[in-house]
Write a protein that holds these residues in place. Sequence first.
Motif, PDB file in Angstrom:
ATOM      1  N   PRO A  81       5.637  -2.944   2.580  1.00  0.00           N
ATOM      2  CA  PRO A  81       5.281  -1.521   2.454  1.00  0.00           C
ATOM      3  C   PRO A  81       6.468  -0.604   2.739  1.00  0.00           C
ATOM      4  CG  PRO A  81       3.584  -2.713   3.647  1.00  0.00           C
ATOM      5  CD  PRO A  81       4.724  -3.662   3.474  1.00  0.00           C
ATOM      6  N   GLN A  82       7.303  -0.969   3.716  1.00  0.00           N
ATOM      7  CA  GLN A  82       8.439  -0.113   4.076  1.00  0.00           C
ATOM      8  C   GLN A  82       9.464  -0.051   2.945  1.00  0.00           C
ATOM      9  OE1 GLN A  82      10.190  -0.802   7.982  1.00  0.00           O
ATOM     10  NE2 GLN A  82      12.214  -0.281   7.168  1.00  0.00           N
ATOM     11  N   ASP A  83       9.820  -1.208   2.396  1.00  0.00           N
ATOM     12  CA  ASP A  83      10.778  -1.220   1.287  1.00  0.00           C
ATOM     13  C   ASP A  83      10.229  -0.480   0.073  1.00  0.00           C
ATOM     14  OD1 ASP A  83      12.827  -2.621   2.566  1.00  0.00           O
ATOM     15  OD2 ASP A  83      11.883  -4.548   2.127  1.00  0.00           O
ATOM     16  N   ALA A  84       8.930  -0.649  -0.170  1.00  0.00           N
ATOM     17  CA  ALA A  84       8.324   0.034  -1.315  1.00  0.00           C
ATOM     18  C   ALA A  84       8.372   1.549  -1.115  1.00  0.00           C
ATOM     19  CB  ALA A  84       6.890  -0.456  -1.501  1.00  0.00           C
ATOM     20  N   ALA A  85       8.006   1.973   0.084  1.00  0.00           N
ATOM     21  CA  ALA A  85       7.968   3.416   0.356  1.00  0.00           C
ATOM     22  C   ALA A  85       9.364   4.028   0.248  1.00  0.00           C
ATOM     23  CB  ALA A  85       7.379   3.656   1.747  1.00  0.00           C
ATOM     24  N   GLU A  86      10.343   3.337   0.759  1.00  0.00           N
ATOM     25  CA  GLU A  86      11.719   3.861   0.709  1.00  0.00           C
ATOM     26  C   GLU A  86      12.225   4.034  -0.724  1.00  0.00           C
ATOM     27  OE1 GLU A  86      14.028   1.142   2.990  1.00  0.00           O
ATOM     28  OE2 GLU A  86      13.265   1.859   4.927  1.00  0.00           O
ATOM     29  N   ARG A  87      11.623   3.296  -1.648  1.00  0.00           N
ATOM     30  CA  ARG A  87      12.064   3.350  -3.049  1.00  0.00           C
ATOM     31  C   ARG A  87      11.061   4.051  -3.947  1.00  0.00           C
ATOM     32  NH1 ARG A  87      13.900  -0.715  -0.273  1.00  0.00           N
ATOM     33  NH2 ARG A  87      15.976  -1.590  -0.643  1.00  0.00           N
ATOM     34  N   GLU A 138      18.621  -5.633  -5.356  1.00  0.00           N
ATOM     35  CA  GLU A 138      18.058  -4.308  -5.125  1.00  0.00           C
ATOM     36  C   GLU A 138      16.963  -4.121  -6.159  1.00  0.00           C
ATOM     37  OE1 GLU A 138      16.807  -1.998  -3.588  1.00  0.00           O
ATOM     38  OE2 GLU A 138      18.550  -0.893  -2.825  1.00  0.00           O
ATOM     39  N   ILE A 139      16.019  -3.281  -5.856  1.00  0.00           N
ATOM     40  CA  ILE A 139      14.968  -2.999  -6.829  1.00  0.00           C
ATOM     41  C   ILE A 139      14.781  -1.502  -6.949  1.00  0.00           C
ATOM     42  CG2 ILE A 139      13.738  -5.163  -6.435  1.00  0.00           C
ATOM     43  CD1 ILE A 139      11.739  -3.670  -4.743  1.00  0.00           C
ATOM     44  N   GLU A 140      14.254  -1.092  -8.089  1.00  0.00           N
ATOM     45  CA  GLU A 140      13.960   0.320  -8.312  1.00  0.00           C
ATOM     46  C   GLU A 140      12.731   0.422  -9.206  1.00  0.00           C
ATOM     47  OE1 GLU A 140      17.455   1.778 -10.284  1.00  0.00           O
ATOM     48  OE2 GLU A 140      16.886   0.921 -12.224  1.00  0.00           O
ATOM     49  N   ARG A 141      12.031   1.525  -9.083  1.00  0.00           N
ATOM     50  CA  ARG A 141      10.884   1.767  -9.944  1.00  0.00           C
ATOM     51  C   ARG A 141      11.390   1.901 -11.367  1.00  0.00           C
ATOM     52  NH1 ARG A 141       7.667   6.118 -11.568  1.00  0.00           N
ATOM     53  NH2 ARG A 141       5.440   5.647 -11.526  1.00  0.00           N
TER      54      ARG A 141
END
Lengths: 832, 230
Positions: free
Chosen positions: A724-730, A810-813
């Motif tokens: 959840p933290q990594d998702a929210a940050e991105r 790294e990932i991005e939307r």
Amino acid sequence: MTISRRSFLKGAMAGSAASLIGPGLLTSTAAAGVTEQGVWKTAGSHWGAMNALVKGGKVAEVKPFGADQYPTEMLNGIKGLIYNPSRIRYPMVRLEWLKNRHNGDRTTRGDNRFVRLTWDAALDLFHEELERIQTDYGPWALYAGATGWRQTGQVHSCGNHMQRAVAMHGDFVKKVGDYSTGAGQVILPYVLGSTEVYSQGTSWPLILENSNTVVLWGNDPYKNLQVGWNCETHESYAYLEQLKAKVAEGSIRVISVDPVRTKTQKYLDCEQLYINPMTDVAFMLAMAHTLYNEELYSQEFIDAYALGFDDFIAYVQGEDEDGVVKTPEWAEGICGVPAEQIREFARLLAADRTQLLFGWAIQRQQHGEQPYWMGAVLATMLGQIGLPGGGISYGHHYSSIGVPSSGASAPGAFPRNVDAGKTPVHENSDFQGAASTIPVARWIDCLLNPGETIQYNGADVTFPDIRMCVFSGCNPWHHHQDHNRMKKAFHKLETVVTIDYAWNATCRFSDLVLPACTQFERNDIDIYGSYSNRGVLAMHKLVDPLFHSRSDFDIFTDLCRRFGRDEEYRQGLDEMGWVKKLYDECREANKSFSPAPGGDQSTSSMPEFAEFWKEGYADFGPGENWVRHADFREAPEVNALGTPSGFIEISSRKIARYGYDDCRGYPTWMEKAERSHGGPNSDRYPLWLQSVHPDKRLHSQMCESEELRATYAVQGREPIFISPQDAAERGIQDGDLVRAYNDRGQLLAGAVVSDDFPPGVVRIQEGAWYGPVGPEIGALDTYGDPNTLTLDVGTSKLAQAPSANTCIVEIERFEGEAPAVTAFGGPTMVEI
Amino acid sequence: MIEPTSSPTATRPEAGSGSPVDWESEVLVCRWLATLLGSELDDASLERYRQGEATPFLDYLGDAHGISSDVTRLAEALSRLVMFTTPQLELAADFAELFLADARSGAPPYASLYEGNKEGFHGEAAGRMEERLSAAGYAVRREVSEPADHLAVMLDYLATRLQMLAESEGLAREPLRLDIGTFLEHELCSWLPQLVTRSDAVRTASDFYPALLALTDGYCRSLAGRVRSA
């Protein structure tokens, strides 16, 4: 007399009909209604033994085999596998290759058009290419070594057929090792005397009875035991159920050492000890430091059963050349586990009977030999190796290891090699100074750097100049790392032949594609229960081979006919002749077999073949409990281990003599080429990508099943699990499409936001089919194969095994219009 | 699985439906289409097409069925084959791209794949066709090794039914006509538009096979109208 235009045209059509209308597709039969009620048959697969209702010439229903009390839901994918739209239906050849053969444009491989061939034409081409390679080059130019998770069945085992047929024509480059346990199976013979990873382990009933603590180290058996090497019957799950009950009642403490909350942990409702990815060795060294300095280790056991402790402990104490004391405080900064928790964990394991159960994931990383070696050292210091419910296992998550073996003899197999005394058509075995066997995970290095010499397991390996590859039931475009690097390597190949049943990426990167039928379309025989060897299963042909597919037996018999060796190849027997031969030989070998006490004594003699085939199985009964290394513990001089000394080697003089900088004489902590959580390059790519074995397929097998894929895909893509933290940050929401990338490649995947995952850790399960948008290097993978991103380096000079789990990204939307998924769509076309 | 789509040919007029029907001519057309859709053209066959031997079929279809635009499209595709140095291979690759490779990416000629279920090959449409073939005393030839719902098999079956119709008299004729009409409407016209849409989306080297599929769709639609009104 006038003639109408219609009449004229009719006459003209009739005139043309003779030349333009071919023979009809139908034949006359006696008229009959379809009244068949269907018949139940036995069959088997890696996903489980089964009973199948065949009705109207079609598989109508699949049920688990009676002995399978814990069937996997993947059985629901069997019909989808047989009738899948991705089935290869005809022999096919790549158009550019057909036009220009090996002189054609190889850069279009993987993105080109195919043309149908008759079987005769296809096998003629296959034979011509084998002949050309052996004549123009030599055995060093042909690689037919790669094998994989063939379909179950001992007669049709596809790797055996491919290698026997090709070997009868001429010698070829072979492989050693595999992608699952490459580091483990090389290091552990030095330490414990056998590969351990494929060895039977201490029986579950003894673990349940004697263990106080069970440690699952990077190990998710509840997920991985769904599939087995033979026709699985999932007996391990009964013991996992009992373990769950013992956890609930507090009689066994189970701790999962893992960065991720695993499926097993959630099933057992057990504890987790979080650790930073790829830092297990630092953590374990600190445990050794605690055990040693708090005198919690067993000096008596070490004195009696092990060698090399002094050299190792000097390293732990900082008394060797690196001068670093491996204290918990030192390790805390690397592994993320508080120093006091490391101490408490070490004390807990030493306090009472502890069974260590290691998974395979932690050896699928750079320096993957080290955590396995270090695990064995810890188990040695605890002094419980050879005791029921103590010691270490590297296999309890695999193929029913830990379920007591029946002790019966299993059926043999169709031979893999040329018969004794026979020679190939081309007797040349001159590899011109190059190696005839290469470490399997280094074959792309080999294609890219022919003539280069690498070090491997104490020897030098000079790469042969491979020009042609043959694959059968093996999908390297799923299991090998760094697909963009693979693309470059494939530009060098003159000819690639693949035999398979579905249009996976390996087929698309091939020149000649031959359709094998599935295991449900031929008769065979196999054991059921895998390591429990519970019985012999009749694998009835459920339906005829679909379309123009053929069994491996038929394909390679016909190939051998082209060089006059077909009778020798099949030893004068047909398919059912081989099934009966293997059964009869098994029956003979089990003449004096007696079931374990308490087992069904009526199973002591196997029935005649006809009765077995009709009944569908012959059961050996349950096996007896057994303790791994108990015989060694009882008499180490008599039952010596297979190590150079016969004892457990905490330090290995033999490995030390190799002088490798990445695998020294005792287990050591080494930083990785890249690592998350503050490791190298984590400022650019902060997320560790783990590519674990999938939950709902067997590697890449069944990824093509739409029915199963619909249960886990996200927007039609492979899921990527994110904290959840990594998702929210991105700015990523659950269900979003994301682009994951690093310097090696990029892919699309569907986000699954889950608090099972800690910050800095993402997961894409391996086996996702590769589907790039185009042939260019770096093209976006549209479905989400993690090996688009993984690192292609050997674990070390010792094992040269895959390092797939050393990977940061790294990932991005993903914004904009997403490209269509191409992974399941056969070859695509280029502009002409 | 292939999802239903709307077809550009769905509103095509049923031309020629007012004329008397020569069933034997329709038998020839069905067998011709079945041949073309059943396997690739070899060099000799292709040469015959380039020499114009298919003209009577094309003229008949334009004349009797009023599908001139489809006929013209196919004829133009044939004439453009001269652009290729190896036209037979290019057509064979188109055939493979559309009909033989992974069925998810081309235009697979199997009715089962257009019924919206998840079964894949040998679905319910194949079962229905097997029942039809069996009841009529037919089976797919073993060496063909295709499911009964392959378009070429269905057209071959249709040809046998039309031949029976051509030879039938009296009371037997009407139920046979109705059955053929049902077969055309429910088993062929129900999915051919989707097949045409799929084929038009595939980037083939030649327009020959996409044009042939459009022609087949138009023909079946027209024939259904003529059968209904006969």
